[in-house]
Motif scaffolding. Structure first.
Motif: not given
Length: 359
Positions: A237-257
Motif C-alpha cells: 500500500k505504502d509503495e503503490n504496488y500493483d500486485i502482492l503475491v503471497i506464498d504459504t506453507a504446504g504441510r498437508l500431513h499436519n492438516k490442523a496446523n
C-alpha cells in the motif's frame, strides 16, 4: 495453407502460447483420453492386425495366415475403417469407461459421460468420429460450467494473489513464473515469503524475485506467517504496488496446523486489504490425478478457492483431471504449466485446450 488454417495455427493465448505448442504439450494426455477412445487411425488398424509402416502406406499382416504376405491399406481404406459403424454395446461402453477412468477424469465425471453417451448413441449407427464429436461437446460443456478461467488483474487498485498448495507440486516455481509474467505486463510486483518454516522456499523465492525483477519481503525463519502478510500488505500500500503475491506453507500431513495458519493469513488479508482484488490459487501437480481433487477439497475448507494452477501438464497422461476439477468442484483452472522454462506458465483457455486435445 489457407488463411483460415494459418490463423488457426497461430491462435495465441493470453500469455502468448500457440495452438501448436499446446498440442505438443498435451500429447500424452491426448494419447490417454482421445486416441484410444475415438479410434486413432493407427490404433484402429492395429486392433485388426499387427501393423508395420512403410512411407505413407500402412501394411498389416493378415491374421491367421502363416505366410509373410501383407495387405496394404490405402488412405481410402483407412478412412473406410475409421468411419465404419461401431457397436455401442455393453463391451464397448465398459472398455470406454475404463479408459476414461485411467485418464483420471474421475468416477463422477465418467459416470455422467457414460450416461449421456448411452442416451445419445442409442439405436444410432455411430462411427469413431461420432464418439469423438460427442466427447468434444461434453468436455466443452464441463469446462463452461466452471466460473471464469481468466486470471483477475485489475488496474488502479491493489491485487492480492494468495498461493496455496502441497509442498512438491511446483508451488514456488509457479510463483516465480507467474511473477515474471506479471512483470512482463509492466506491473509492480511484491512477493511475500509466507512459508516461514521452510528455509528452502524463501531461498528459492529470492532467486525467482531476482530473475523476474520483483521485490521480496521476508522475515527471519520461523516468523509468524501472519506477520509477514501484514508487513507485505503495508509495504504494498505504502509503495503503490500493483500486485502482492503471497506464498504459504504446504504441510498437508499436519492438516490442523496448516488450516489454522491459512485461516489466520486470510483474516489478516480481510482486515488490512479488504478493498483489494483478491485471488486464491491452488497449485496442483497434474500427474497426481485424483489425489489433486482431494487436495482441493481440503484447502477449500479454509480458503475459498478462486482458481487452480495445474503444473506439469506436459509430462503426464492424467490431464483429464482438468475436467474432474471443473465438474466436481466447479473451480476454474486458470493457469497451466507446460514446461520448465520461465515462460511456460500459460493461461488456460478452454476452447484452445479442447481444440489442441482433439485436433
Amino acid at each position: 495453407m489457407s488463411q483460415e488454417s494459418n490463423q488457426k495455427g497461430e491462435k495465441k493465448s493470453f500469455w502468448g502460447s500457440t495452438l501448436s505448442k499446446l498440442k505438443s504439450a498435451l500429447s500424452k494426455t491426448r494419447a490417454a483420453v482421445v486416441d484410444p477412445v475415438t479410434g486413432d487411425s493407427t490404433a484402429v488398424i492395429q486392433s485388426i492386425a499387427p501393423a508395420t509402416h512403410e512411407g505413407s502406406t500402412i501394411k498389416t499382416e493378415p491374421i491367421g495366415m502363416a505366410t509373410p504376405e501383407t495387405t496394404a491399406f490405402t488412405q481410402e481404406n483407412v478412412s473406410t475403417i475409421i468411419n465404419r459403424p461401431l457397436v455401442i454395446d455393453d463391451d464397448y461402453l465398459e472398455d470406454l469407461e475404463d479408459k476414461l477412468i485411467r485418464a483420471d477424469l474421475g468416477l463422477a465425471t465418467v459416470d455422467t459421460l457414460m450416461k449421456h453417451l448411452r442416451q445419445h448413441s442409442k439405436s444410432k449407427n455411430w462411427a469413431h468420429h461420432d464418439v469423438q464429436n460427442f466427447l468434444k461437446e461434453e468436455f466443452s460443456q464441463i469446462l463452461a460450467a466452471a466460473p471464469s478461467h481468466k486470471l483477475s488483474i485489475k488496474d488502479d487498485q491493489l491485487n492480492v494473489i494468495l498461493i496455496v498448495g502441497v509442498n512438491g507440486t511446483g508451488k514456488t516455481t509457479s510463483i516465480g513464473k507467474l511473477c515474471n509474467r506479471l512483470r512482463s505486463m509492466n506491473k509492480k510486483v511484491l512477493i511475500a515469503a509466507g512459508d516461514t518454516f521452510r528455509a528452502a522456499a524463501e531461498s528459492q523465492l529470492e532467486i525467482w524475485a531476482e530473475r523476474s525483477n520483483c521485490d521480496l519481503l521476508r522475515l527471519p525463519n520461523g516468523s509468524d506467517p501472519g506477520a509477514v502478510v501484514y508487513q507485505a500488505i503495508k509495504k504494498a500500500k505504502d509503495e503503490n504496488y500493483d500486485i502482492l503475491v503471497i506464498d504459504t506453507a504446504g504441510r498437508l500431513h499436519n492438516k490442523a496446523n496448516l488450516m489454522a495458519e491459512l485461516g489466520k493469513i486470510q483474516s489478516v488479508i480481510n482486515k488490512n486489504a479488504d478493498q483489494a482484488n483478491f485471488e486464491v490459487l491452488l497449485v496442483l501437480d497434474a500427474s497426481t490425478g485424483q489425489n489433486g481433487i482431494q487436495q482441493a477439497r481440503v484447502f477449500s475448507e479454509t480458503c475459498p478457492l478462486t482458481g487452480v494452477i495445474l503444473t506439469k501438464l506436459d509430462g503426464t497422461a492424467k490431464g483429464g483431471v482438468i475436467f474432474s476439477i471443473a465438474n466436481e468442484l466447479k473451480i476454474p483452472v486458470k493457469l497451466i504449466g507446460l514446461g520448465e522454462k520461465i515462460d511456460d506458465l500459460q493461461d488456460f483457455q478452454p476452447e484452445l485446450f479442447i481444440e489442441a486435445l482433439f485436433e
